[in-house]
Design a protein around this motif. Structure first.
Motif, PDB file in Angstrom:
ATOM      1  N   GLY A   2      11.335 -39.102 -49.862  1.00 33.42           N
ATOM      2  CA  GLY A   2      11.568 -38.140 -49.249  1.00 33.42           C
ATOM      3  C   GLY A   2      13.093 -37.904 -48.506  1.00 33.42           C
ATOM      4  O   GLY A   2      13.626 -36.734 -48.435  1.00 33.42           O
ATOM      5  N   VAL A   3      13.606 -38.926 -47.980  1.00 35.15           N
ATOM      6  CA  VAL A   3      14.933 -39.036 -47.741  1.00 35.15           C
ATOM      7  C   VAL A   3      15.880 -38.679 -48.977  1.00 35.15           C
ATOM      8  O   VAL A   3      16.817 -38.012 -48.914  1.00 35.15           O
ATOM      9  CB  VAL A   3      15.299 -40.348 -47.164  1.00 35.15           C
ATOM     10  CG1 VAL A   3      16.970 -40.615 -46.904  1.00 35.15           C
ATOM     11  CG2 VAL A   3      14.430 -40.601 -45.662  1.00 35.15           C
ATOM     12  N   TYR A   4      15.679 -39.237 -49.648  1.00 30.19           N
ATOM     13  CA  TYR A   4      16.423 -39.040 -51.153  1.00 30.19           C
ATOM     14  C   TYR A   4      16.321 -37.483 -51.546  1.00 30.19           C
ATOM     15  O   TYR A   4      17.551 -37.029 -51.840  1.00 30.19           O
ATOM     16  CB  TYR A   4      16.058 -39.844 -52.383  1.00 30.19           C
ATOM     17  CG  TYR A   4      16.676 -39.728 -53.757  1.00 30.19           C
ATOM     18  CD1 TYR A   4      17.873 -40.266 -53.923  1.00 30.19           C
ATOM     19  CD2 TYR A   4      16.176 -38.552 -54.514  1.00 30.19           C
ATOM     20  CE1 TYR A   4      18.410 -39.893 -55.099  1.00 30.19           C
ATOM     21  CE2 TYR A   4      16.646 -38.825 -55.872  1.00 30.19           C
ATOM     22  CZ  TYR A   4      18.083 -39.024 -56.079  1.00 30.19           C
ATOM     23  OH  TYR A   4      18.500 -39.030 -57.120  1.00 30.19           O
ATOM     24  N   ILE A   5      15.253 -37.014 -51.557  1.00 30.50           N
ATOM     25  CA  ILE A   5      15.070 -35.518 -51.991  1.00 30.50           C
ATOM     26  C   ILE A   5      15.990 -34.499 -50.987  1.00 30.50           C
ATOM     27  O   ILE A   5      16.590 -33.892 -51.504  1.00 30.50           O
ATOM     28  CB  ILE A   5      13.875 -35.152 -52.195  1.00 30.50           C
ATOM     29  CG1 ILE A   5      13.241 -35.893 -53.456  1.00 30.50           C
ATOM     30  CG2 ILE A   5      13.526 -33.754 -52.409  1.00 30.50           C
ATOM     31  CD1 ILE A   5      11.694 -35.672 -53.544  1.00 30.50           C
ATOM     32  N   ALA A   6      15.702 -34.997 -49.620  1.00 30.87           N
ATOM     33  CA  ALA A   6      16.491 -34.109 -48.882  1.00 30.87           C
ATOM     34  C   ALA A   6      18.074 -34.162 -48.994  1.00 30.87           C
ATOM     35  O   ALA A   6      18.744 -33.279 -48.707  1.00 30.87           O
ATOM     36  CB  ALA A   6      16.043 -34.710 -47.383  1.00 30.87           C
ATOM     37  N   LEU A   7      18.364 -35.500 -49.039  1.00 37.68           N
ATOM     38  CA  LEU A   7      19.634 -35.878 -49.210  1.00 37.68           C
ATOM     39  C   LEU A   7      20.535 -35.119 -50.577  1.00 37.68           C
ATOM     40  O   LEU A   7      21.581 -34.668 -50.632  1.00 37.68           O
ATOM     41  CB  LEU A   7      20.331 -37.177 -49.228  1.00 37.68           C
ATOM     42  CG  LEU A   7      20.182 -37.938 -47.853  1.00 37.68           C
ATOM     43  CD1 LEU A   7      20.451 -39.348 -48.064  1.00 37.68           C
ATOM     44  CD2 LEU A   7      21.025 -37.350 -46.899  1.00 37.68           C
ATOM     45  N   LYS A   8      19.599 -35.116 -51.481  1.00 38.69           N
ATOM     46  CA  LYS A   8      19.997 -34.495 -52.996  1.00 38.69           C
ATOM     47  C   LYS A   8      20.050 -33.254 -52.709  1.00 38.69           C
ATOM     48  O   LYS A   8      20.942 -32.358 -53.415  1.00 38.69           O
ATOM     49  CB  LYS A   8      18.920 -34.805 -53.940  1.00 38.69           C
ATOM     50  CG  LYS A   8      19.340 -34.717 -55.149  1.00 38.69           C
ATOM     51  CD  LYS A   8      18.438 -35.135 -56.298  1.00 38.69           C
ATOM     52  CE  LYS A   8      18.952 -34.745 -57.837  1.00 38.69           C
ATOM     53  NZ  LYS A   8      19.749 -35.702 -58.626  1.00 38.69           N
ATOM     54  N   ASN A   9      19.354 -32.552 -51.985  1.00 38.34           N
ATOM     55  CA  ASN A   9      19.395 -31.059 -51.439  1.00 38.34           C
ATOM     56  C   ASN A   9      20.475 -30.639 -50.275  1.00 38.34           C
ATOM     57  O   ASN A   9      20.354 -29.697 -49.734  1.00 38.34           O
ATOM     58  CB  ASN A   9      18.029 -30.347 -51.036  1.00 38.34           C
ATOM     59  CG  ASN A   9      17.148 -30.474 -52.432  1.00 38.34           C
ATOM     60  OD1 ASN A   9      17.546 -29.626 -53.392  1.00 38.34           O
ATOM     61  ND2 ASN A   9      16.185 -31.316 -52.492  1.00 38.34           N
ATOM     62  N   ASN A  10      21.522 -31.583 -50.125  1.00 40.02           N
ATOM     63  CA  ASN A  10      22.486 -31.374 -49.192  1.00 40.02           C
ATOM     64  C   ASN A  10      22.006 -31.384 -47.901  1.00 40.02           C
ATOM     65  O   ASN A  10      22.781 -30.497 -47.383  1.00 40.02           O
ATOM     66  CB  ASN A  10      23.250 -30.233 -49.681  1.00 40.02           C
ATOM     67  CG  ASN A  10      24.145 -30.853 -50.831  1.00 40.02           C
ATOM     68  OD1 ASN A  10      24.619 -31.771 -51.345  1.00 40.02           O
ATOM     69  ND2 ASN A  10      24.314 -29.675 -51.705  1.00 40.02           N
ATOM     70  N   GLY A  65      20.648 -36.404 -40.560  1.00 40.86           N
ATOM     71  CA  GLY A  65      19.940 -36.089 -39.255  1.00 40.86           C
ATOM     72  C   GLY A  65      18.739 -35.242 -39.331  1.00 40.86           C
ATOM     73  O   GLY A  65      17.886 -35.562 -38.660  1.00 40.86           O
ATOM     74  N   LEU A  66      18.503 -34.680 -40.305  1.00 41.57           N
ATOM     75  CA  LEU A  66      17.470 -33.900 -40.717  1.00 41.57           C
ATOM     76  C   LEU A  66      16.665 -34.882 -42.039  1.00 41.57           C
ATOM     77  O   LEU A  66      15.368 -34.679 -41.909  1.00 41.57           O
ATOM     78  CB  LEU A  66      17.903 -32.609 -41.438  1.00 41.57           C
ATOM     79  CG  LEU A  66      16.559 -31.513 -41.531  1.00 41.57           C
ATOM     80  CD1 LEU A  66      15.546 -31.592 -40.246  1.00 41.57           C
ATOM     81  CD2 LEU A  66      17.108 -30.451 -41.978  1.00 41.57           C
ATOM     82  N   ALA A  67      17.424 -35.605 -42.755  1.00 42.08           N
ATOM     83  CA  ALA A  67      16.910 -36.073 -44.024  1.00 42.08           C
ATOM     84  C   ALA A  67      16.013 -37.266 -43.488  1.00 42.08           C
ATOM     85  O   ALA A  67      14.716 -37.452 -43.859  1.00 42.08           O
ATOM     86  CB  ALA A  67      17.921 -36.502 -44.869  1.00 42.08           C
ATOM     87  N   ILE A  68      16.370 -38.116 -42.459  1.00 41.72           N
ATOM     88  CA  ILE A  68      15.528 -39.077 -42.006  1.00 41.72           C
ATOM     89  C   ILE A  68      14.278 -38.629 -41.349  1.00 41.72           C
ATOM     90  O   ILE A  68      13.324 -39.275 -41.537  1.00 41.72           O
ATOM     91  CB  ILE A  68      16.642 -40.083 -41.075  1.00 41.72           C
ATOM     92  CG1 ILE A  68      17.441 -40.591 -41.854  1.00 41.72           C
ATOM     93  CG2 ILE A  68      15.564 -40.986 -40.237  1.00 41.72           C
ATOM     94  CD1 ILE A  68      18.554 -41.484 -41.069  1.00 41.72           C
ATOM     95  N   PRO A  69      14.402 -37.666 -40.401  1.00 41.39           N
ATOM     96  CA  PRO A  69      12.944 -37.263 -39.917  1.00 41.39           C
ATOM     97  C   PRO A  69      12.277 -36.601 -40.808  1.00 41.39           C
ATOM     98  O   PRO A  69      10.916 -36.873 -40.652  1.00 41.39           O
ATOM     99  CB  PRO A  69      13.343 -36.200 -38.817  1.00 41.39           C
ATOM    100  CG  PRO A  69      14.746 -36.454 -38.325  1.00 41.39           C
ATOM    101  CD  PRO A  69      15.521 -36.937 -39.747  1.00 41.39           C
TER     102      PRO A  69
END
Length: 113
Positions: free
Chosen positions: A75-83, A87-91
């Motif tokens: 989930g964190v990886y996909i969030a970061l990959k989508n820029n 602070g949002l990727a971790i939650p």
């Protein structure tokens, strides 16, 4: 005394891994994925006199937590990959972890009944 040693040894490991990750992100990630905390915990539980059964139960708990941890990291990886901001990727990752862990527990209850 054990508590102070545990805190400093854990902090030193985290410091070394993050420093490696800063310089070599892929290798830092691989090292961070090692079960260092689990192994350290098993060692400290043994040193502090926990029974074989308690350590076995702890180890089983770690095994049960692995799939949810993998889902959290995805989930964190996909969030970061989508820029998305960290602070949002971790939650987002934590929510994925919680949902997966809840689903895993629910499924376990269904299978047992």
């Amino acid at each position: 005394m054990y508590t102070i040693i545990k805190i400093f040894s854990s902090a030193a490991i985290i410091g070394l891994v993050t420093e490696l990750a800063r310089r070599l992100p892929t290798y830092g990630g691989i090292i961070a994925a090692l079960p260092l905390i689990s192994l350290l915990s098993i060692i400290w539980l043994t040193v502090q006199g926990q029974t074989h059964e308690q350590i076995q139960q702890f180890t089983w708990g770690v095994i049960l937590g692995l799939p949810a941890t993998i889902v959290m990291l995805i989930g964190v990886y996909i969030a970061l990959k989508n820029n998305l901001h960290i602070g949002l990727a971790i939650p987002i990752g934590v929510v994925c972890w919680g949902i997966f862990l809840g689903a895993q527990k629910w499924l376990t209850l269904i299978v047992k009944s």
